[in-house]
Design a protein around this motif. Structure first.
Motif, PDB file in Angstrom:
ATOM      1  N   ILE A 520       0.823  -1.215   0.000  1.00  0.00           N
ATOM      2  CA  ILE A 520       0.000   0.000   0.000  1.00  0.00           C
ATOM      3  C   ILE A 520       0.855   1.262   0.000  1.00  0.00           C
ATOM      4  O   ILE A 520       0.338   2.357  -0.165  1.00  0.00           O
ATOM      5  N   ALA A 524       4.922  -0.110   3.500  1.00  0.00           N
ATOM      6  CA  ALA A 524       3.827  -0.786   4.208  1.00  0.00           C
ATOM      7  C   ALA A 524       3.074  -1.708   3.255  1.00  0.00           C
ATOM      8  O   ALA A 524       3.060  -1.487   2.039  1.00  0.00           O
ATOM      9  N   ARG A 525       2.447  -2.741   3.820  1.00  0.00           N
ATOM     10  CA  ARG A 525       1.654  -3.651   3.010  1.00  0.00           C
ATOM     11  C   ARG A 525       0.571  -4.289   3.875  1.00  0.00           C
ATOM     12  O   ARG A 525       0.679  -4.365   5.099  1.00  0.00           O
ATOM     13  N   LEU A 526      -0.482  -4.760   3.199  1.00  0.00           N
ATOM     14  CA  LEU A 526      -1.564  -5.514   3.824  1.00  0.00           C
ATOM     15  C   LEU A 526      -1.431  -6.975   3.430  1.00  0.00           C
ATOM     16  O   LEU A 526      -1.019  -7.290   2.303  1.00  0.00           O
ATOM     17  N   THR A 527      -1.776  -7.872   4.349  1.00  0.00           N
ATOM     18  CA  THR A 527      -1.735  -9.303   4.065  1.00  0.00           C
ATOM     19  C   THR A 527      -3.076  -9.930   4.421  1.00  0.00           C
ATOM     20  O   THR A 527      -3.717  -9.542   5.403  1.00  0.00           O
ATOM     21  N   TYR A 528      -3.489 -10.897   3.606  1.00  0.00           N
ATOM     22  CA  TYR A 528      -4.728 -11.631   3.829  1.00  0.00           C
ATOM     23  C   TYR A 528      -4.391 -13.117   3.769  1.00  0.00           C
ATOM     24  O   TYR A 528      -3.636 -13.560   2.899  1.00  0.00           O
ATOM     25  N   TRP A 567      -1.400  -5.879   8.858  1.00  0.00           N
ATOM     26  CA  TRP A 567      -0.746  -4.671   8.333  1.00  0.00           C
ATOM     27  C   TRP A 567       0.675  -4.651   8.869  1.00  0.00           C
ATOM     28  O   TRP A 567       0.935  -4.968  10.035  1.00  0.00           O
ATOM     29  N   SER A 568       1.618  -4.339   7.998  1.00  0.00           N
ATOM     30  CA  SER A 568       3.019  -4.275   8.419  1.00  0.00           C
ATOM     31  C   SER A 568       3.688  -3.078   7.778  1.00  0.00           C
ATOM     32  O   SER A 568       3.295  -2.621   6.689  1.00  0.00           O
ATOM     33  N   GLU A 569       4.692  -2.576   8.458  1.00  0.00           N
ATOM     34  CA  GLU A 569       5.451  -1.422   7.968  1.00  0.00           C
ATOM     35  C   GLU A 569       6.898  -1.620   8.388  1.00  0.00           C
ATOM     36  O   GLU A 569       7.197  -2.086   9.492  1.00  0.00           O
ATOM     37  N   SER A 585       4.056  -4.517  13.052  1.00  0.00           N
ATOM     38  CA  SER A 585       3.026  -5.297  12.369  1.00  0.00           C
ATOM     39  C   SER A 585       1.855  -5.522  13.323  1.00  0.00           C
ATOM     40  O   SER A 585       2.040  -5.637  14.542  1.00  0.00           O
TER      41      SER A 585
END
Length: 786
Positions: A520, A524-528, A567-569, A585
């Motif tokens: 994102i 940072a990123r989102l994981t599912y 969510w992680s950064e 995270s």
């Protein structure tokens, strides 16, 4: 003086032997040659057959032969019209022996002698030997060994050869006994002397070696002293003189620095000049220099660098920004003008990679934010370098931007990397009386076959237990950075093969999962994720009451579907052993409709690095977790509990030994037995609180610190359970969340990146120990860092 007169005397003697009148050379004969070829003589002799020569030409010819350095005596004679050249060659060096050296290795000394023309088989010249002796003396003086003595002995040997014997008395290193600054009135002697890298002898000098005088170090100290004044407004400060004296015994050094401070200046005004290329308000926002503040050369230089980088971000890679101060002595103020010369906008011709012997070029190229053909952005080039470092595949990443030959607006971007181990491998073979032969192994590779994919495989096999696991992650499933990962695992336990009573529980599990990550932002990123898992509980002959109560209410076989979102950064400067930036995270995992149990877990991890000097960094870290049930499930399943203690938790305590304890089986439950010797066992809980602070420091005597991390640490943490039974509350103080019950420890730890993976050690001393916790002072682990 005798050596200087020798050529003249020899020339006079030779001219006396030759007839005064000129003659025509009919032939040239050379006598006395041993190693030097006749061709070398004829090549250096400026005379040829058929030429007419006189006295002056013969003198010039003699000088030409002497200049070759091959001969120590030359005579020119005449036999009729034949020119006779008689030579005595200089001896050759048969060997070199060096004794007494310790501070400088014999190999380094021989290398230096070879560069000066003194080596086995070379022509010996005494003048060269004297020069080398003086050079060795200078090297020892540079180390502070003023009493060093160098003796060179020439030993004649048969067949016109000599052996060289160099005897060295290195002496002792002169220590700095006093550093004195004279002329200072604004700043104290202590403040100024503290700026010096050179120190007087102290208890750390044995390790730091900072009390040994060196001219280069003193020059650096004087520049730091000058900068200290210039950064505090004293623009006319001057170091008028420096005296370095040594005692007669050459063991003590005294340093005196005389300074003239001058007046303190402040900033009158700040101006911009030149072609800015970017909006002026953007440039002025970068000005750290403000009207009315005390003048600082450091702030002025930093402002120039910020403007240069801002122009570099727009492609003006060759921009030149200079801050020029103009002093006004009448009111002690300074006018500062920043002259901006942007130059031409530069474009990237090629992006090249070097040193990636294992990783494919594509793995590096997909991390690039600077594109070929686009204008060269300093920010994007540096950001690409940072992304390569965050991969964790490389020990070091460097970037250069050379100009393309023949152009004035193109550059190449060259990244050079040094690869390091990016995985871990473990193997074990053991035997237990009750379990029989135990075979185990695991491999984890974050850069599988150089593709950048992460692969992990694990296997453990014994007579009663089998475990298999597999995981795979493709970080670039799509070209824009969407990752895809999947895993599968199988664990089974057969207690019928054991001839003992088992008081704890086991879980036989079969499952598989898939997860997708979506970036994102740059950091940072989102994981599912989605996992399906079949769990079967085996309680053995002795079952603790808490497990029996849960199985009685929920059964002993569960099929659960777990969904997760996270969510992680990360702004860490490196993927492994980072020392700048932060990461965090937040992950929520919950069972979804269709599952046999209803529960969720929320986990947070965070760490931040705060440099406190060039070599020391503080690291703050924490891990928080909370889990609970919902719907028809009464509490969080016991096999999903959190545990604390051990590596990556609270060091100094055994793995999973902190937190609530189970109630030993009472034997009152149907199908259970009572074990009178059973102690309460760690049972975990649904709340995890742990964290700590570390001070990272370099390991003494190790030059390459890139694969090592040493730290002094303070760890705190514990596990709590908000659903403790009444029996558990009697056994442990960790049933209610109470920060006063946090365990803590202090110690020192080390991590070393080896070919088999990160190898970590810790030596910890618990300073606050819960009553029922098990301690472990020394701990080590292969495959994880702290």
């Amino acid at each position: 003086m005798k050596r200087l007169l020798l050529p003249a005397v020899l020339s006079a003697l030779m001219i006396a032997e030759v007839h005064a009148e000129s003659f025509t050379i009919s032939d040239i004969r050379v006598n006395g040659l041993q190693r030097v070829s006749a061709g070398s003589v004829f090549g250096a002799l400026p005379l040829n057959v058929g030429e007419q020569v006189d006295d002056r030409q013969l003198v010039d010819a003699t000088r030409s032969l002497f200049r070759t350095g091959f001969f120590q005596d030359i005579q020119l004679g005449r036999d009729g019209d034949v020119l006779v050249v008689t030579v005595v060659e200089r001896p050759s060096i048969s060997g070199i022996e060096i004794e007494g050296n310790k501070a400088i290795t014999t190999e380094d000394l021989l290398k230096g002698l070879n560069q000066s023309g003194l080596a086995e088989g070379e022509i010996f010249q005494r003048a060269t030997l004297e020069g080398v002796r003086n050079e060795l003396q200078r090297q020892y003086v540079a180390q502070g060994r003023y009493s060093a003595e160098i003796q060179a002995e020439v030993i004649p040997q048969p067949r016109n050869r000599v052996a060289l014997k160099i005897t060295i008395n290195e002496g002792t290193v002169a220590a700095i006994s006093h550093i004195n600054v004279v002329g200072n009135t604004v700043f104290s002697d202590e403040d100024l002397v503290d700026l010096f890298e050179l120190k007087t002898t102290n208890w750390l000098s044995f390790f730091k070696n900072d009390d040994k005088y060196a001219r280069e170090k003193l020059s650096g100290d004087l520049e730091r002293l000058r900068s200290y004044y210039l950064d505090r407004g004293y623009i006319n400060m001057d170091i008028s003189s420096t005296q370095v004296s040594i005692t007669p015994d050459k063991k003590h050094v005294y340093i005196t620095v005389n300074v003239e401070e001058g007046e303190k200046y402040s900033v009158r005004d700040v101006k911009l000049s030149g072609d800015l290329k970017v909006p002026e308000e953007d440039v002025r926002a970068l000005l750290l220099v403000k009207e009315g503040q005390v003048f600082s050369r450091k702030i002025m230089t930093t402002t120039s660098e910020l403007i240069t980088r801002r122009l570099g971000n727009e492609g003006y890679t060759f921009a030149n920004v200079n801050g020029v101060p103009e002093a006004h002595d009448e009111d002690n103020t300074v006018s500062i003008t920043f002259f901006v010369d942007p130059g031409k906008r530069a474009y990237v011709n090629r992006i090249n990679f070097r040193g990636n012997t294992k990783s494919e070029d594509e793995v590096l190229r997909r991390e690039m934010r600077q594109m070929e053909g686009g204008w060269a952005s300093t920010y994007l080039i540096d950001q690409s370098k940072t992304r390569l470092e965050r991969l964790g595949f490389f020990k070091e990443v460097n970037v250069e931007t050379p100009q393309v030959p023949g152009t004035d607006d193109q550059i190449d971007v060259n990244y050079s990397v040094e690869e390091q181990p990016s995985g871990s491998i473990t193997a074990s073979v053991g035997f237990a009386q009750n379990a029989g032969l135990i075979l185990g192994g695991s491999i984890s590779q974050n850069n599988f076959l150089g593709t950048g994919n992460r692969v992990s495989i694990g296997l453990t096999r014994s007579e009663y237990q089998t475990r298999y696991s597999f995981g795979f992650v493709d970080p670039y499933w799509t070209v824009d950075g969407v990752s895809l990962g999947y895993n599968a695992f199988y664990r089974t336990t057969d207690y019928d093969e054991l001839d003992v009573d088992v008081s704890s529980y086991s879980v036989d599990s079969l499952g598989a999962g898939i997860n997708i990550g979506y970036p994102i932002s740059e950091t940072a990123r989102l994981t599912y994720g989605l996992t399906v898992q079949q769990d079967t509980i085996d309680t053995g002959r002795y079952t603790v009451d808490e497990i029996f109560d849960f199985i009685e209410a929920e059964g002993d076989n569960y099929l659960n579907f777990k969904g997760s979102i996270g969510w992680s950064e990360s702004t860490l400067n490196r993927g492994v052993l980072a020392n700048r930036g932060h990461s965090q995270s937040l992950v929520l995992e919950t069972t979804i409709p269709g599952s046999d149990l209803s529960f969720y877990k929320l986990d947070y991890r965070g760490q931040v690095f705060k440099p406190i000097s060039d070599n020391y960094t503080l690291r703050f870290h924490t891990q928080l977790g909370y889990g609970d049930s919902y719907g028809s499930t009464a509490e969080l399943p016991f096999y999903e509990h959190y545990y604390a203690g051990g590596f990556n938790s609270v060091r100094g305590f055994k793995d999973s030994s902190l937190g609530p304890r189970s109630t030993p089986s009472s034997g009152n439950k149907p199908g259970t037995l009572r074990d009178p010797d059973q102690d309460p066992l760690p049972f975990g809980g649904n709340v995890l609180v742990q964290g700590g602070v570390e001070m990272l420091f370099p390991l003494p005597f190790v030059k390459d610190q890139r694969s090592l991390r040493t730290a002094l640490f303070w760890d705190v943490g514990n596990v709590f359970d908000t659903n403790c039974s009444s029996s558990q509350k009697k056994l442990s103080d960790s049933c209610d969340i109470d920060f006063s019950n946090l365990a803590s420890s202090v110690g020192v730890g080390l991590t070393w990146i080896t070919a088999l993976g990160p190898l970590s050690f810790s030596l910890a001393m618990p300073i606050k120990k819960p009553d029922d916790a098990d301690t472990q002072v020394f701990q080590f682990s292969l495959g994880q860092t702290f």
